[in-house]
Enzyme design. Sequence first.
Site, PDB file in Angstrom:
ATOM      1  N   SER A 141      37.683  41.224  44.428  1.00  0.00           N
ATOM      2  CA  SER A 141      37.883  42.667  44.617  1.00  0.00           C
ATOM      3  C   SER A 141      36.714  43.283  45.349  1.00  0.00           C
ATOM      4  O   SER A 141      36.809  44.398  45.847  1.00  0.00           O
ATOM      5  CB  SER A 141      37.964  43.367  43.262  1.00  0.00           C
ATOM      6  OG  SER A 141      38.818  42.695  42.410  1.00  0.00           O
TER       7      SER A 141
ATOM      8  N   HIS B 183      43.432  39.782  49.123  1.00  0.00           N
ATOM      9  CA  HIS B 183      43.215  40.652  47.965  1.00  0.00           C
ATOM     10  C   HIS B 183      44.520  41.319  47.540  1.00  0.00           C
ATOM     11  O   HIS B 183      45.041  42.179  48.257  1.00  0.00           O
ATOM     12  CB  HIS B 183      42.141  41.701  48.289  1.00  0.00           C
ATOM     13  CG  HIS B 183      41.785  42.548  47.114  1.00  0.00           C
ATOM     14  ND1 HIS B 183      41.424  43.863  47.213  1.00  0.00           N
ATOM     15  CD2 HIS B 183      41.749  42.256  45.783  1.00  0.00           C
ATOM     16  CE1 HIS B 183      41.181  44.343  46.005  1.00  0.00           C
ATOM     17  NE2 HIS B 183      41.375  43.387  45.120  1.00  0.00           N
TER      18      HIS B 183
ATOM     19  N   GLU C 163      45.312  42.988  51.089  1.00  0.00           N
ATOM     20  CA  GLU C 163      44.252  43.135  52.096  1.00  0.00           C
ATOM     21  C   GLU C 163      43.870  41.725  52.554  1.00  0.00           C
ATOM     22  O   GLU C 163      43.599  40.855  51.720  1.00  0.00           O
ATOM     23  CB  GLU C 163      43.032  43.838  51.489  1.00  0.00           C
ATOM     24  CG  GLU C 163      43.295  45.304  51.183  1.00  0.00           C
ATOM     25  CD  GLU C 163      42.115  46.003  50.513  1.00  0.00           C
ATOM     26  OE1 GLU C 163      41.815  47.139  50.893  1.00  0.00           O
ATOM     27  OE2 GLU C 163      41.504  45.419  49.592  1.00  0.00           O
TER      28      GLU C 163
ATOM     29  N   ASN D  16      39.359  49.485  47.253  1.00  0.00           N
ATOM     30  CA  ASN D  16      38.346  49.720  46.215  1.00  0.00           C
ATOM     31  C   ASN D  16      37.196  50.590  46.702  1.00  0.00           C
ATOM     32  O   ASN D  16      36.543  51.265  45.902  1.00  0.00           O
ATOM     33  CB  ASN D  16      37.834  48.393  45.646  1.00  0.00           C
ATOM     34  CG  ASN D  16      38.825  47.818  44.647  1.00  0.00           C
ATOM     35  OD1 ASN D  16      39.651  48.559  44.105  1.00  0.00           O
ATOM     36  ND2 ASN D  16      38.780  46.533  44.418  1.00  0.00           N
TER      37      ASN D  16
HETATM   38  N1  CAA Z   1      55.248  42.284  36.706  1.00  0.00           N
HETATM   39  C1  CAA Z   1      56.424  42.446  37.325  1.00  0.00           C
HETATM   40  N2  CAA Z   1      57.061  43.635  37.410  1.00  0.00           N
HETATM   41  C2  CAA Z   1      56.461  44.680  36.818  1.00  0.00           C
HETATM   42  C3  CAA Z   1      55.242  44.582  36.151  1.00  0.00           C
HETATM   43  C4  CAA Z   1      54.629  43.314  36.113  1.00  0.00           C
HETATM   44  N3  CAA Z   1      53.463  43.099  35.494  1.00  0.00           N
HETATM   45  N4  CAA Z   1      54.906  45.804  35.677  1.00  0.00           N
HETATM   46  C5  CAA Z   1      55.880  46.650  36.064  1.00  0.00           C
HETATM   47  N5  CAA Z   1      56.820  45.967  36.746  1.00  0.00           N
HETATM   48  C6  CAA Z   1      58.032  46.498  37.365  1.00  0.00           C
HETATM   49  C7  CAA Z   1      59.028  46.898  36.320  1.00  0.00           C
HETATM   50  O1  CAA Z   1      59.831  45.803  35.967  1.00  0.00           O
HETATM   51  C8  CAA Z   1      59.819  47.985  37.026  1.00  0.00           C
HETATM   52  O2  CAA Z   1      60.795  47.402  37.890  1.00  0.00           O
HETATM   53  P1  CAA Z   1      62.173  48.203  38.195  1.00  0.00           P
HETATM   54  O3  CAA Z   1      61.811  49.560  38.697  1.00  0.00           O
HETATM   55  O4  CAA Z   1      62.827  47.354  39.230  1.00  0.00           O
HETATM   56  O5  CAA Z   1      62.881  48.239  36.887  1.00  0.00           O
HETATM   57  C9  CAA Z   1      58.769  48.656  37.922  1.00  0.00           C
HETATM   58  O6  CAA Z   1      57.709  47.711  38.067  1.00  0.00           O
HETATM   59  C10 CAA Z   1      58.272  49.925  37.316  1.00  0.00           C
HETATM   60  O7  CAA Z   1      57.756  49.609  36.017  1.00  0.00           O
HETATM   61  P2  CAA Z   1      57.953  50.513  34.737  1.00  0.00           P
HETATM   62  O8  CAA Z   1      59.230  51.291  34.841  1.00  0.00           O
HETATM   63  O9  CAA Z   1      57.739  49.676  33.521  1.00  0.00           O
HETATM   64  O10 CAA Z   1      56.705  51.476  34.739  1.00  0.00           O
HETATM   65  P3  CAA Z   1      56.182  52.455  35.857  1.00  0.00           P
HETATM   66  O11 CAA Z   1      57.266  53.118  36.615  1.00  0.00           O
HETATM   67  O12 CAA Z   1      55.167  53.256  35.158  1.00  0.00           O
HETATM   68  O13 CAA Z   1      55.427  51.494  36.893  1.00  0.00           O
HETATM   69  C11 CAA Z   1      53.487  50.477  37.660  1.00  0.00           C
HETATM   70  C12 CAA Z   1      54.436  50.639  36.498  1.00  0.00           C
HETATM   71  C13 CAA Z   1      54.188  49.789  38.830  1.00  0.00           C
HETATM   72  C14 CAA Z   1      52.341  49.587  37.172  1.00  0.00           C
HETATM   73  C15 CAA Z   1      52.997  51.911  38.111  1.00  0.00           C
HETATM   74  O14 CAA Z   1      52.539  52.618  37.001  1.00  0.00           O
HETATM   75  C16 CAA Z   1      51.915  51.868  39.157  1.00  0.00           C
HETATM   76  O15 CAA Z   1      52.171  51.681  40.342  1.00  0.00           O
HETATM   77  N6  CAA Z   1      50.652  52.093  38.720  1.00  0.00           N
HETATM   78  C17 CAA Z   1      49.487  52.049  39.601  1.00  0.00           C
HETATM   79  C18 CAA Z   1      49.059  50.622  39.752  1.00  0.00           C
HETATM   80  C19 CAA Z   1      47.906  50.489  40.668  1.00  0.00           C
HETATM   81  O16 CAA Z   1      47.319  51.425  41.188  1.00  0.00           O
HETATM   82  N7  CAA Z   1      47.504  49.219  40.874  1.00  0.00           N
HETATM   83  C20 CAA Z   1      46.345  48.902  41.688  1.00  0.00           C
HETATM   84  C21 CAA Z   1      45.168  48.746  40.798  1.00  0.00           C
HETATM   85  S1  CAA Z   1      43.728  48.386  41.714  1.00  0.00           S
HETATM   86  C22 CAA Z   1      43.762  46.726  41.895  1.00  0.00           C
HETATM   87  O17 CAA Z   1      44.574  46.005  41.366  1.00  0.00           O
HETATM   88  C23 CAA Z   1      42.731  46.168  42.804  1.00  0.00           C
HETATM   89  C24 CAA Z   1      41.458  45.812  42.241  1.00  0.00           C
HETATM   90  O18 CAA Z   1      40.762  45.056  42.880  1.00  0.00           O
HETATM   91  C25 CAA Z   1      40.936  46.398  41.014  1.00  0.00           C
END
Ligand code: CAA
Length: 295
Positions: free
Chosen positions: A121, A142, A154, A192
């Site tokens: 990251s 990434h 990325e 990030n």
């Molecule tokens: N694996 C597979 N599918 C998943 C999942 C997982 N772990 N978590 C959620 N999903 C799927 C669900 O099955 C659902 O699919 P459908 O719409 O087809 O039914 C969809 O994603 C939406 O999930 P939920 O309805 O349960 O919940 P939600 O609408 O709140 O979405 C989320 C969950 C996609 C995580 C959303 O909250 C989101 O986009 N959050 C922000 C995540 C983010 O910013 N990530 C980046 C973090 S930074 C990083 O990772 C980089 C780093 O280096 C730190």
Amino acid sequence: MAQQIEKVGVLGAGLMGHGIAQVAAQAGYQVVVREVDEAALKRGIGRIEKQLARAVEKGKSTQEEADAVRGRIQGTIDYRDLADCDLVIEAITESLQAKLEMWKELNEIIKPEAVFATNTSSLAVIDQAAVSGRPSRFVGLHYFNPAQVMKLVEVVRCVTTSDEAFATAMEFARSEGKLAIPTKDKAGFIVNRLLVPYLLDAVRAYEEGVGSVGEIDEAMKAGAGHPMGPLTLADFVGLDTLGSICDVMFDEFRERRFARPPTLRKMLSAGWFGRKSGMGFYDYSGETPTENPGI
Ligand code: CAA
């Protein structure tokens, strides 16, 4: 010209590794995922099986498709099972030392023409490329959490990356249906660089009493259209991971916006790593998360 990829090795089956392995298998690649011991491997494969079962339940895939994806994933605790992989992606803990030792060992085992990729990251890709024994075939790939859902990868080119290895990585990410965005080898890359100061500022806003944990999160969801508030997202990324990323970025840029706020430091000392440990800005022990009264 991109190299042909058929078999992909994934190192680590944790929060990121299990998702990276699943996405590659869904795209039709043969995948070998390696963990340090049987228990960790079982947990990682279990996570993939749970996600595949959920997709079938929701009617997003058939049982046959889910079985085929699972059938393309082999778990192992032995590096030698990755020997004939065309691409190896590491998603182990965010420790430079651990990554360097791993690449040195892997270089002896994996076929010389294979491309190595780090899912770091924040760490400089060149530092890993330099010890990998194959600096021209080393890139950053990434992914974002959850890797199964987030569209972006990325693709990081470091100073030694060859045109061919870079094209291979871009092509690979696209073949998984991802949006591949090229970035330079600068700590934090694009996302990030912008996301981490924002998350840290949310912690500072909380420390200054601008709002409660829940109020800050709800405000950013309703006011900026974010799917998760920043403190929920910090818990989701993992507070330990966030701490490591901001330390690397602070070291690199020496700017206050990348410094650990005292609250984050104290939470890490308490072993509160966010959702993965059951406690972070929220307490995850009940049916729905509630604000952690201890911070
Ligand atoms: N694996 C597979 N599918 C998943 C999942 C997982 N772990 N978590 C959620 N999903 C799927 C669900 O099955 C659902 O699919 P459908 O719409 O087809 O039914 C969809 O994603 C939406 O999930 P939920 O309805 O349960 O919940 P939600 O609408 O709140 O979405 C989320 C969950 C996609 C995580 C959303 O909250 C989101 O986009 N959050 C922000 C995540 C983010 O910013 N990530 C980046 C973090 S930074 C990083 O990772 C980089 C780093 O280096 C730190």
